[in-house]
Design an enzyme around this catalytic site. Structure first.
Site, PDB file in Angstrom:
ATOM      1  N   CYS A   1       0.828  -1.205   0.000  1.00 28.91           N
ATOM      2  CA  CYS A   1       0.000   0.000   0.000  1.00 28.91           C
ATOM      3  C   CYS A   1       0.867   1.262   0.000  1.00 28.91           C
ATOM      4  O   CYS A   1       1.998   1.243   0.482  1.00 28.91           O
ATOM      5  CB  CYS A   1      -0.855   0.031   1.248  1.00 28.91           C
TER       6      CYS A   1
ATOM      7  N   ARG B   1       4.692   0.609  -6.302  1.00 24.86           N
ATOM      8  CA  ARG B   1       4.733  -0.289  -5.146  1.00 24.86           C
ATOM      9  C   ARG B   1       3.805  -1.486  -5.306  1.00 24.86           C
ATOM     10  O   ARG B   1       3.926  -2.456  -4.559  1.00 24.86           O
ATOM     11  CB  ARG B   1       4.314   0.492  -3.887  1.00 24.86           C
TER      12      ARG B   1
ATOM     13  N   TRP C   1      -3.042  -2.499  -1.432  1.00 22.77           N
ATOM     14  CA  TRP C   1      -2.644  -3.854  -1.836  1.00 22.77           C
ATOM     15  C   TRP C   1      -3.351  -4.768  -0.845  1.00 22.77           C
ATOM     16  O   TRP C   1      -2.995  -4.812   0.327  1.00 22.77           O
ATOM     17  CB  TRP C   1      -1.121  -3.974  -1.747  1.00 22.77           C
TER      18      TRP C   1
ATOM     19  N   ASN D   1      -1.433   1.937   6.111  1.00 25.88           N
ATOM     20  CA  ASN D   1      -0.571   0.865   5.590  1.00 25.88           C
ATOM     21  C   ASN D   1      -0.259  -0.061   6.746  1.00 25.88           C
ATOM     22  O   ASN D   1       0.021   0.408   7.848  1.00 25.88           O
ATOM     23  CB  ASN D   1       0.762   1.424   5.086  1.00 25.88           C
ATOM     24  N   GLY D   2      -0.253  -1.358   6.499  1.00 22.60           N
ATOM     25  CA  GLY D   2       0.119  -2.302   7.557  1.00 22.60           C
ATOM     26  C   GLY D   2      -1.040  -3.216   7.883  1.00 22.60           C
ATOM     27  O   GLY D   2      -1.988  -3.347   7.104  1.00 22.60           O
TER      28      GLY D   2
ATOM     29  N   GLU E   1      18.378 -15.958  -9.485  1.00 17.90           N
ATOM     30  CA  GLU E   1      17.895 -14.598  -9.724  1.00 17.90           C
ATOM     31  C   GLU E   1      17.259 -14.486 -11.117  1.00 17.90           C
ATOM     32  O   GLU E   1      16.214 -13.852 -11.282  1.00 17.90           O
ATOM     33  CB  GLU E   1      19.058 -13.610  -9.544  1.00 17.90           C
TER      34      GLU E   1
ATOM     35  N   LYS F   1      13.384 -13.453 -11.805  1.00 15.37           N
ATOM     36  CA  LYS F   1      12.965 -12.341 -12.673  1.00 15.37           C
ATOM     37  C   LYS F   1      11.925 -12.833 -13.673  1.00 15.37           C
ATOM     38  O   LYS F   1      10.930 -12.176 -13.928  1.00 15.37           O
ATOM     39  CB  LYS F   1      14.160 -11.763 -13.460  1.00 15.37           C
TER      40      LYS F   1
ATOM     41  N   GLU G   1       8.533 -13.503 -11.955  1.00 14.93           N
ATOM     42  CA  GLU G   1       7.858 -12.295 -11.482  1.00 14.93           C
ATOM     43  C   GLU G   1       7.144 -11.532 -12.580  1.00 14.93           C
ATOM     44  O   GLU G   1       6.037 -11.068 -12.388  1.00 14.93           O
ATOM     45  CB  GLU G   1       8.895 -11.327 -10.884  1.00 14.93           C
TER      46      GLU G   1
ATOM     47  N   HIS H   1      19.542 -34.707  -9.945  1.00 13.51           N
ATOM     48  CA  HIS H   1      18.947 -35.304  -8.748  1.00 13.51           C
ATOM     49  C   HIS H   1      17.453 -35.027  -8.645  1.00 13.51           C
ATOM     50  O   HIS H   1      16.928 -34.911  -7.548  1.00 13.51           O
ATOM     51  CB  HIS H   1      19.683 -34.790  -7.500  1.00 13.51           C
TER      52      HIS H   1
ATOM     53  N   LYS I   1       6.350  -3.684  -4.263  1.00 14.90           N
ATOM     54  CA  LYS I   1       7.760  -3.318  -4.308  1.00 14.90           C
ATOM     55  C   LYS I   1       8.417  -3.506  -2.957  1.00 14.90           C
ATOM     56  O   LYS I   1       9.553  -3.948  -2.856  1.00 14.90           O
ATOM     57  CB  LYS I   1       7.891  -1.856  -4.767  1.00 14.90           C
TER      58      LYS I   1
END
Ligand code: F6R
Length: 613
Positions: free
Chosen positions: A2, A27, A77, A103-104, A486, A490, A493, A509, A608
């Site tokens: 948020c 964000r 969010w 927010n939170g 990484e 990417k 995402e 394996h 974000k």
């Protein structure tokens, strides 16, 4: 996560708040809303979806031009309750006097809601936030407490994390902001006040800011303001700072997406990170000097972080163990905070975080501090919670990162960890002067980033061939195993293609069972001591008809014969190879997502900065 922007001053607040909401879009969010308090009247407009829809709604209703008072706005969010218009912020209390953005997460919302319902207070949304505004309203409407006292009384009864801004039409010249666990920044300019969940909505208006600390409240009344505590009515010092973020960081320039811009910026950002820190055969990390004796004599080094920053931590481990010969344990912050820990007062805990606000990383730092360890922050945001909660640190200095998928922050983190590894090696006498000099000679390697960026079209063509793949394997060894992780992250995402990173030999394996003619396997192949082994791994996949993409600095014919596609990167040293390979994988993921016509900067479900647990 948020985002919050708020304004109090003589101007029309709508354009300021809408511009602020657009700057917070990076964000990640799923609904947006705005409330304006003018002439003792509160007007709320909310929409599910994007800020542009909210802006359109305001213009159509003719509201946009006329709110000279205070205003609060929010991008939500969703956590508690669906991402719809009712659950969007701002929320108001039952009496309609008080309006709030938050927010939170309010963890004890359930018993408070039950209590308020027993007092005949009616709820409209499914959110935990509405519980908080109703509780403030409950105290205020009883008539014994003023607005500030009511906010304080309510906050003293909630558990969880919050950054809030509240308005009250019965005290229209007051705006109150408070924080616990969720960042808030207050911007000051003459008789105007700006609040942001980060500096992005404020920077255009003022560089004079105060980072609110946990349990602090800012009370703005008419043209005055005070910083006080949530716990009691005391006057606290006003720590005004001048921020050095540039407004350019928040513009896309010639690029369509921030992610693309930020990938291109790496030619400068990696240099920025090392400037003044790598000089001939020495490393200077001034931010650590106060604690350097304890750091270099530490028995154990821990690295903790989340997501991309955790991948940088894995590279850090490899580098520190290789150069300084000190064992390093890397752990996800979300695990570190709850696992039994061997951290003690002879340990160093390095916490890596781009935003400096990730809830799990902050909890891990808190735990390390409690165990008496020296905590070192590797962070991109001065004034952030990580910067403040750690004993010492190294800023990554790569400028504000807006794209949700982290790119330039990762290569900057890796650069910092490389310098730290070399400095530790120097102190531990595990490296000699001439090797130090050779390892710190970056100029040529950094220039090679340019040649990767020049190859962009070639990378794009390869990427587009694979845009319809369902699954991907990314395989690398040593330093390039975290690069594989990484690269896979990417791709997941921003393109929503399932991808896994593995150490190349580990593929036998289990994951090899997935390989068939449709499955692309991206190998990262430096010409080093594992080169022949990786070729065997490639052969194993090839013989099972898997598609092979190779990123390499070797011109050997054998690679060409094995690869369906090969991306050649210039020869450089071991460390810089992994940075160059990372940039190739960033571009690869970027072009697949663009090819799929996805919104690269705001991937679905992602935020974000993850400020909740
Ligand atoms: C991935 C990404 C996330 C972050 C993670 C930690 O592209 O951005 O995985 O790396 O949420 O964030 P920070 O580094 O801000 O603590």
């Amino acid at each position: 996560m948020c985002g919050i922007v708020a304004y109090k001053g003589p101007k029309n607040c709508y354009p300021i708040l809408i511009d602020g909401l657009h700057r917070l879009e990076y964000r990640g969010y799923d609904s947006a809303g705005i409330a304006c308090l003018s002439d003792e009247k509160i007007t709320i407009t909310k929409r599910s979806g994007k800020v542009i829809q909210l802006e359109h709604g305001l213009k159509v209703n003719g509201k946009y031009e006329n709110c000279n008072g205070s205003g609060i706005a929010h991008t939500r969010w969703a956590t508690h309750g669906k991402p719809n218009q009712i659950n969007a912020h701002p929320h108001k209390d039952d009496s309609g006097n008080i309006v709030l953005v938050h927010n939170g997460i309010i963890e004890n919302y359930d018993p408070i809601k039950k209590f308020l319902k027993s007092k005949k207070i009616k709820f409209k949304s499914e959110t935990d936030t509405e519980v908080l505004v109703q509780l403030i309203g409950y105290f205020f409407n009883k008539g014994k407490l003023n607005f500030e006292q009511s906010v304080r009384a309510a906050l003293q009864r909630v558990d969880g994390a919050y950054g809030i801004v509240v308005l009250n039409k019965k005290e229209p010249d007051v705006m109150i902001a408070a924080r616990k666990g969720s960042p808030l920044v207050l911007g000051i300019k003459d008789n105007e006040f700006f609040i942001g969940s980060d500096v992005s909505p404020i920077i255009k208006h003022t560089q004079q800011i105060i980072y609110l600390e946990d349990s602090q409240m800012a009370v703005m009344k008419s043209e005055e303001y005070k910083i006080t505590s949530i716990d009691k009515d005391v006057s606290l010092p006003k720590k005004v700072e001048k921020i050095d973020f540039k407004i350019d960081d928040y513009d896309k320039g010639k690029f369509k997406y921030f992610m693309h811009k930020e990938i291109h910026e790496q030619i400068h950002t990696i240099r920025n990170t090392i400037t003044g820190r790598a000089k001939k055969d020495r490393v200077y990390l001034n931010g650590l000097m106060e604690y350097w004796t304890q750091i270099k004599e530490a028995d154990k080094i821990f690295i903790t972080a989340c997501g991309t920053s955790w991948h940088a931590g894995l590279i850090g481990k490899n580098l520190i163990e290789r150069f300084a010969e000190v064992p390093v344990h890397v752990e996800y912050a979300s695990e570190f905070r709850y696992n039994k820990t061997l951290v003690d007062n002879k340990s160093v805990v390095i916490a890596i975080s781009q935003s400096g606000e990730t809830a799990d990383t902050l909890a891990a730092i808190k735990k390390a501090n409690e165990y008496g360890a020296i905590t070192v922050g590797v962070c991109n945001v001065a004034g952030s919670s990580v910067a403040r909660e750690t004993n010492c640190g190294i800023f990554t200095r790569c400028g504000h990162e807006v794209g949700v998928a982290s790119t330039k922050a990762f290569t900057a983190q890796v650069s910092v960890l490389y310098l730290l590894a070399l400095k530790l090696a120097d102190s531990n006498d595990t490296i000699n002067r001439s090797s130090m000099k050779a390892h710190l000679d970056f100029d040529d390697s950094i220039n090679k980033i340019k040649s990767i960026l020049k190859k962009e079209n070639e990378i794009r063509k390869v990427a587009l061939k694979y845009k319809n793949a369902k699954d991907f394997l990314y395989l690398g060894r040593g330093l390039n195993f975290p690069v594989a992780l990484e690269g896979a992250l990417k791709l997941k995402e921003i393109s929503y293609i399932h991808a896994e990173g593995y150490p190349a030999a580990e593929m036998k394996h289990g994951p090899i069972a997935l390989v068939d003619k449709d499955m692309p396997n991206l190998f990262i192949v430096p010409k080093d001591k594992t080169y022949d082994k990786i070729i065997s791994n490639i052969e194993e996949i090839k013989s099972r008809k898997g598609k092979i993409i190779i990123v390499t600095d070797s011109r050997d014919k054998i690679l060409k014969s094995l690869a369906n596609d090969l991306i050649l990167i210039p020869k450089t040293n071991h460390y810089m190879f992994c940075q160059l390979a990372t940039i190739v994988l960033q571009l690869f993921a970027y072009y697949i997502a663009v090819g799929k016509k996805l919104n690269v900067d705001q991937p679905r479900n992602l935020a974000k900065s993850v400020t909740v647990e």
